[in-house]
Design a protein around this motif. Structure first.
Motif, PDB file in Angstrom:
ATOM      1  N   LEU A   1      29.868 -19.932  -7.564  1.00  0.00           N
ATOM      2  CA  LEU A   1      29.411 -21.324  -7.532  1.00  0.00           C
ATOM      3  C   LEU A   1      28.104 -21.485  -8.309  1.00  0.00           C
ATOM      4  O   LEU A   1      27.969 -22.374  -9.169  1.00  0.00           O
ATOM      5  N   THR A   2      27.140 -20.605  -8.019  1.00  0.00           N
ATOM      6  CA  THR A   2      25.812 -20.675  -8.660  1.00  0.00           C
ATOM      7  C   THR A   2      25.902 -20.396 -10.153  1.00  0.00           C
ATOM      8  O   THR A   2      25.280 -21.089 -10.963  1.00  0.00           O
ATOM      9  N   ALA A   3      26.676 -19.368 -10.521  1.00  0.00           N
ATOM     10  CA  ALA A   3      26.803 -19.000 -11.933  1.00  0.00           C
ATOM     11  C   ALA A   3      27.457 -20.125 -12.740  1.00  0.00           C
ATOM     12  O   ALA A   3      27.043 -20.419 -13.870  1.00  0.00           O
ATOM     13  N   SER A   4      28.471 -20.790 -12.141  1.00  0.00           N
ATOM     14  CA  SER A   4      29.143 -21.911 -12.830  1.00  0.00           C
ATOM     15  C   SER A   4      28.151 -23.039 -13.083  1.00  0.00           C
ATOM     16  O   SER A   4      28.064 -23.581 -14.194  1.00  0.00           O
ATOM     17  N   MET A   5      27.388 -23.396 -12.053  1.00  0.00           N
ATOM     18  CA  MET A   5      26.395 -24.467 -12.160  1.00  0.00           C
ATOM     19  C   MET A   5      25.333 -24.110 -13.195  1.00  0.00           C
ATOM     20  O   MET A   5      24.895 -24.953 -13.990  1.00  0.00           O
ATOM     21  N   MET A   6      24.931 -22.840 -13.191  1.00  0.00           N
ATOM     22  CA  MET A   6      23.909 -22.352 -14.120  1.00  0.00           C
ATOM     23  C   MET A   6      24.370 -22.523 -15.577  1.00  0.00           C
ATOM     24  O   MET A   6      23.640 -23.042 -16.420  1.00  0.00           O
ATOM     25  N   VAL A   7      25.612 -22.116 -15.856  1.00  0.00           N
ATOM     26  CA  VAL A   7      26.161 -22.225 -17.217  1.00  0.00           C
ATOM     27  C   VAL A   7      26.243 -23.693 -17.642  1.00  0.00           C
ATOM     28  O   VAL A   7      25.846 -24.056 -18.754  1.00  0.00           O
ATOM     29  N   VAL A   8      26.722 -24.557 -16.722  1.00  0.00           N
ATOM     30  CA  VAL A   8      26.843 -25.991 -17.017  1.00  0.00           C
ATOM     31  C   VAL A   8      25.468 -26.574 -17.365  1.00  0.00           C
ATOM     32  O   VAL A   8      25.323 -27.311 -18.349  1.00  0.00           O
ATOM     33  N   GLU A   9      24.440 -26.230 -16.564  1.00  0.00           N
ATOM     34  CA  GLU A   9      23.089 -26.771 -16.795  1.00  0.00           C
ATOM     35  C   GLU A   9      22.509 -26.306 -18.130  1.00  0.00           C
ATOM     36  O   GLU A   9      21.927 -27.095 -18.867  1.00  0.00           O
TER      37      GLU A   9
ATOM     38  N   PRO B   1       5.854 -35.083 -20.859  1.00  0.00           N
ATOM     39  CA  PRO B   1       6.652 -36.285 -20.565  1.00  0.00           C
ATOM     40  C   PRO B   1       7.951 -35.907 -19.853  1.00  0.00           C
ATOM     41  O   PRO B   1       8.570 -34.898 -20.178  1.00  0.00           O
ATOM     42  N   ILE B   2       8.331 -36.709 -18.863  1.00  0.00           N
ATOM     43  CA  ILE B   2       9.532 -36.425 -18.077  1.00  0.00           C
ATOM     44  C   ILE B   2      10.556 -37.535 -18.263  1.00  0.00           C
ATOM     45  O   ILE B   2      10.225 -38.712 -18.167  1.00  0.00           O
ATOM     46  N   ASP B   3      11.812 -37.137 -18.544  1.00  0.00           N
ATOM     47  CA  ASP B   3      12.917 -38.103 -18.583  1.00  0.00           C
ATOM     48  C   ASP B   3      13.402 -38.232 -17.136  1.00  0.00           C
ATOM     49  O   ASP B   3      14.235 -37.452 -16.669  1.00  0.00           O
ATOM     50  N   PHE B   4      12.834 -39.211 -16.406  1.00  0.00           N
ATOM     51  CA  PHE B   4      13.068 -39.319 -14.961  1.00  0.00           C
ATOM     52  C   PHE B   4      14.542 -39.423 -14.566  1.00  0.00           C
ATOM     53  O   PHE B   4      15.003 -38.710 -13.673  1.00  0.00           O
ATOM     54  N   GLU B   5      15.286 -40.320 -15.227  1.00  0.00           N
ATOM     55  CA  GLU B   5      16.685 -40.546 -14.837  1.00  0.00           C
ATOM     56  C   GLU B   5      17.493 -39.254 -14.917  1.00  0.00           C
ATOM     57  O   GLU B   5      18.214 -38.877 -13.992  1.00  0.00           O
ATOM     58  N   GLN B   6      17.366 -38.575 -16.058  1.00  0.00           N
ATOM     59  CA  GLN B   6      18.150 -37.358 -16.272  1.00  0.00           C
ATOM     60  C   GLN B   6      17.711 -36.234 -15.327  1.00  0.00           C
ATOM     61  O   GLN B   6      18.534 -35.537 -14.739  1.00  0.00           O
TER      62      GLN B   6
ATOM     63  N   VAL C   1      19.694 -33.723  -8.180  1.00  0.00           N
ATOM     64  CA  VAL C   1      20.651 -34.107  -7.141  1.00  0.00           C
ATOM     65  C   VAL C   1      21.891 -33.213  -7.180  1.00  0.00           C
ATOM     66  O   VAL C   1      22.358 -32.726  -6.138  1.00  0.00           O
ATOM     67  N   VAL C   2      22.426 -32.965  -8.380  1.00  0.00           N
ATOM     68  CA  VAL C   2      23.600 -32.089  -8.522  1.00  0.00           C
ATOM     69  C   VAL C   2      23.243 -30.668  -8.068  1.00  0.00           C
ATOM     70  O   VAL C   2      23.996 -30.023  -7.334  1.00  0.00           O
ATOM     71  N   GLY C   3      22.061 -30.193  -8.495  1.00  0.00           N
ATOM     72  CA  GLY C   3      21.589 -28.861  -8.093  1.00  0.00           C
ATOM     73  C   GLY C   3      21.476 -28.734  -6.583  1.00  0.00           C
ATOM     74  O   GLY C   3      21.887 -27.735  -5.994  1.00  0.00           O
ATOM     75  N   LEU C   4      20.941 -29.794  -5.963  1.00  0.00           N
ATOM     76  CA  LEU C   4      20.775 -29.800  -4.501  1.00  0.00           C
ATOM     77  C   LEU C   4      22.131 -29.735  -3.797  1.00  0.00           C
ATOM     78  O   LEU C   4      22.295 -28.996  -2.823  1.00  0.00           O
ATOM     79  N   ALA C   5      23.103 -30.494  -4.309  1.00  0.00           N
ATOM     80  CA  ALA C   5      24.440 -30.494  -3.704  1.00  0.00           C
ATOM     81  C   ALA C   5      25.057 -29.090  -3.726  1.00  0.00           C
ATOM     82  O   ALA C   5      25.602 -28.617  -2.729  1.00  0.00           O
ATOM     83  N   VAL C   6      24.928 -28.405  -4.876  1.00  0.00           N
ATOM     84  CA  VAL C   6      25.457 -27.039  -5.006  1.00  0.00           C
ATOM     85  C   VAL C   6      24.736 -26.094  -4.045  1.00  0.00           C
ATOM     86  O   VAL C   6      25.362 -25.262  -3.375  1.00  0.00           O
ATOM     87  N   ASN C   7      23.411 -26.247  -3.952  1.00  0.00           N
ATOM     88  CA  ASN C   7      22.620 -25.372  -3.073  1.00  0.00           C
ATOM     89  C   ASN C   7      22.938 -25.590  -1.598  1.00  0.00           C
ATOM     90  O   ASN C   7      22.987 -24.638  -0.820  1.00  0.00           O
ATOM     91  N   LEU C   8      23.128 -26.854  -1.211  1.00  0.00           N
ATOM     92  CA  LEU C   8      23.453 -27.142   0.194  1.00  0.00           C
ATOM     93  C   LEU C   8      24.828 -26.586   0.567  1.00  0.00           C
ATOM     94  O   LEU C   8      25.016 -26.053   1.657  1.00  0.00           O
ATOM     95  N   LEU C   9      25.782 -26.668  -0.364  1.00  0.00           N
ATOM     96  CA  LEU C   9      27.112 -26.100  -0.128  1.00  0.00           C
ATOM     97  C   LEU C   9      27.001 -24.582   0.015  1.00  0.00           C
ATOM     98  O   LEU C   9      27.590 -23.975   0.917  1.00  0.00           O
ATOM     99  N   SER C  10      26.204 -23.965  -0.868  1.00  0.00           N
ATOM    100  CA  SER C  10      25.994 -22.509  -0.822  1.00  0.00           C
ATOM    101  C   SER C  10      25.319 -22.094   0.480  1.00  0.00           C
ATOM    102  O   SER C  10      25.703 -21.106   1.101  1.00  0.00           O
TER     103      SER C  10
ATOM    104  N   THR D   1      13.258 -26.486  -3.713  1.00  0.00           N
ATOM    105  CA  THR D   1      12.660 -26.940  -4.981  1.00  0.00           C
ATOM    106  C   THR D   1      13.365 -28.202  -5.483  1.00  0.00           C
ATOM    107  O   THR D   1      12.728 -29.084  -6.042  1.00  0.00           O
ATOM    108  N   SER D   2      14.689 -28.290  -5.248  1.00  0.00           N
ATOM    109  CA  SER D   2      15.437 -29.493  -5.657  1.00  0.00           C
ATOM    110  C   SER D   2      14.975 -30.719  -4.869  1.00  0.00           C
ATOM    111  O   SER D   2      14.761 -31.792  -5.439  1.00  0.00           O
ATOM    112  N   VAL D   3      14.814 -30.566  -3.537  1.00  0.00           N
ATOM    113  CA  VAL D   3      14.363 -31.682  -2.686  1.00  0.00           C
ATOM    114  C   VAL D   3      12.971 -32.150  -3.109  1.00  0.00           C
ATOM    115  O   VAL D   3      12.721 -33.347  -3.285  1.00  0.00           O
ATOM    116  N   LEU D   4      12.052 -31.183  -3.270  1.00  0.00           N
ATOM    117  CA  LEU D   4      10.677 -31.527  -3.670  1.00  0.00           C
ATOM    118  C   LEU D   4      10.657 -32.188  -5.044  1.00  0.00           C
ATOM    119  O   LEU D   4       9.903 -33.128  -5.279  1.00  0.00           O
ATOM    120  N   ALA D   5      11.510 -31.688  -5.955  1.00  0.00           N
ATOM    121  CA  ALA D   5      11.583 -32.264  -7.306  1.00  0.00           C
ATOM    122  C   ALA D   5      12.066 -33.707  -7.250  1.00  0.00           C
ATOM    123  O   ALA D   5      11.514 -34.589  -7.917  1.00  0.00           O
TER     124      ALA D   5
END
Length: 312
Positions: free
Chosen positions: A33-41, A125-130, A136-145, A188-192
Motif C-alpha cells: 500500500l505504502t510503496a504504491s502511494m509513494m510511486v504515485v506521489e 511559496p506553497i501551492d495550497f490546493e495541491q 488528504v490522500v496521504g492521510l487516508a492511506v496512512n489511516l488505512l495502514s 505529519t499529514s494531519v499537522l500539514a
C-alpha cells in the motif's frame, strides 16, 4: 521452502509471538500500500512540477523501508525458528528489527525538524490546493495502514500450555515499530493539513514549519519509547521480567527452599526463560520445582539447579 511449525512437541525453542504469521502478512500488505502511494506521489509530483508531492513521496519511502525491516525480521525469525545455532530461538529478532526501526524513526524526526527550521528562516511559496489534496490522500492511506497494523491480539484466547508460553498479552515490538512509522506519517499529514488550511485562510505561511517542529518532537518521543523498550529486551532487562521473577519466588517460597540465584530474561514476545538456583534442606528432583512453576504461563524455558546447604 519448508516452514517450521510455530510449536513443536517436547523440548523446543520456538519462542515466536502468538500472532507471528498474521502480523507478518499485515506488514507485507501495508508495504504494498505504502510503496504504491509513494510511486504515485513521486511520478505525479515530477509530472506536475510539485515539490510537495515529490518530498512526501520520498518521505513515505523511509517508512516503507522501515516496514521492510519488520517484514524481513518476521520471515527470518520464522525460517530459522528451528535452527540450533540460535541458542534460545529467534524470538528476539523482532526486537532487533524494532530497535533499528526506532533509530530510523528518530532520524526521520531529526530531518523533519531540521527542514522545518530551515523553512522558518527561508519560506518557500506553497501551492495550497495541491498540497492539501496530497496531504488528504496521504492521510487516508496512512489511516488505512494504521488500522491494518493495530495490534488487536488482546481479543485472542490467552490460555496456552506453559511449555509454549502465553504470548497473548505480549507486546510485539516489531509490529509496534511498523505501526509507529505509519502513525508518524499520519501525524505529519494531519499537522500539514491544519497548517495548510491556516496558511490558505489567513496567510500564515509560518504555520507549516511550526507544525513540522511539533510533529518532529512527537515522533522523537515515540522513537525514544521504542528505543528504550526494545533495547531493554535486547539487553535482557525487559520490565515484564520483574513480574515473572516475583512469581517464581512466590511459587518456590512454600517449599522452604532458598532461591540463591535467579536469572529471568525475555526470549520472544510473551516468552521468558529462567535459571533458578535453590538451596534446600530436603532437596527434591529439579522436575519437582519445575512443576511448581508450571502455572507461570510466560515461562517457556526453565533450568533448575538444586543444592543442599553447605555444612557449617
Amino acid at each position: 521452502m519448508n516452514t517450521p511449525p510455530l510449536t513443536a512437541p517436547g523440548h523446543d525453542h520456538f519462542f515466536l509471538g502468538h500472532d507471528h504469521q498474521r502480523n507478518e502478512r499485515k506488514v507485507w500488505l501495508v508495504i504494498a500500500l505504502t510503496a504504491s502511494m509513494m510511486v504515485v506521489e513521486i511520478v505525479a509530483g515530477t509530472v506536475y512540477g510539485s515539490m510537495a508531492l515529490v518530498a512526501d513521496g520520498w518521505h513515505m519511502s523511509t517508512h516503507a523501508g522501515a516496514m521492510l525491516i519488520a517484514a524481513l525480521a518476521y520471515r527470518l525469525a520464522r525460517r530459522h525458528a528451528g535452527n540450533p545455532r540460535f541458542t534460545f530461538g529467534t524470538g528476539k529478532l523482532g526486537d532487533l528489527a524494532g530497535f533499528a526501526s526506532a533509530v530510523l524513526l528518530a532520524l526521520v524526526a531529526l530531518l523533519i525538524g531540521w527542514e522545518s527550521l530551515v523553512r522558518l528562516t527561508q519560506p518557500v511559496p506553497i501551492d495550497f490546493e495541491q498540497a492539501i489534496a496530497v496531504a488528504v490522500v496521504g492521510l487516508a492511506v496512512n489511516l488505512l495502514s494504521a488500522w491494518l497494523l493495530k495490534d488487536d491480539h488482546a481479543h485472542h484466547a490467552h490460555h496456552h500450555h506453559h511449555a509454549h508460553g502465553d504470548s497473548g498479552h505480549a507486546r510485539d515490538n516489531n509490529l509496534r515499530a511498523a505501526y509507529l512509522h505509519v502513525l508518524a506519517d499520519a501525524l505529519t499529514s494531519v499537522l500539514a493539513i491544519v497548517a495548510l488550511l491556516l496558511g490558505r485562510s489567513y496567510g500564515w505561511t509560518w504555520a507549516d514549519p511550526i507544525m513540522g517542529v511539533v510533529g518532529a518532537l512527537v515522533i522523537a518521543k515515540w522513537s525514544w519509547g521504542l528505543i528504550r523498550d526494545t533495547g531493554s529486551v535486547l539487553l535482557d532487562a525487559a520490565a515484564e521480567g520483574e513480574d515473572v521473577r516475583a512469581e517464581i519466588r512466590e511459587a518456590i517460597a512454600p517449599t522452604g527452599s532458598e532461591v540463591t540465584d535467579l536469572h529471568v530474561w525475555q526470549v520472544g514476545p510473551g516468552h521468558f526463560a529462567a535459571i533458578v538456583s535453590l538451596v534446600a534442606q530436603d532437596p527434591k528432583a529439579p522436575a519437582h520445582y519445575k512443576a511448581l512453576l508450571a502455572d507461570i504461563h510466560e515461562l517457556a524455558h526453565v533450568t533448575v539447579e538444586v543444592e543442599r546447604p553447605a555444612p557449617a
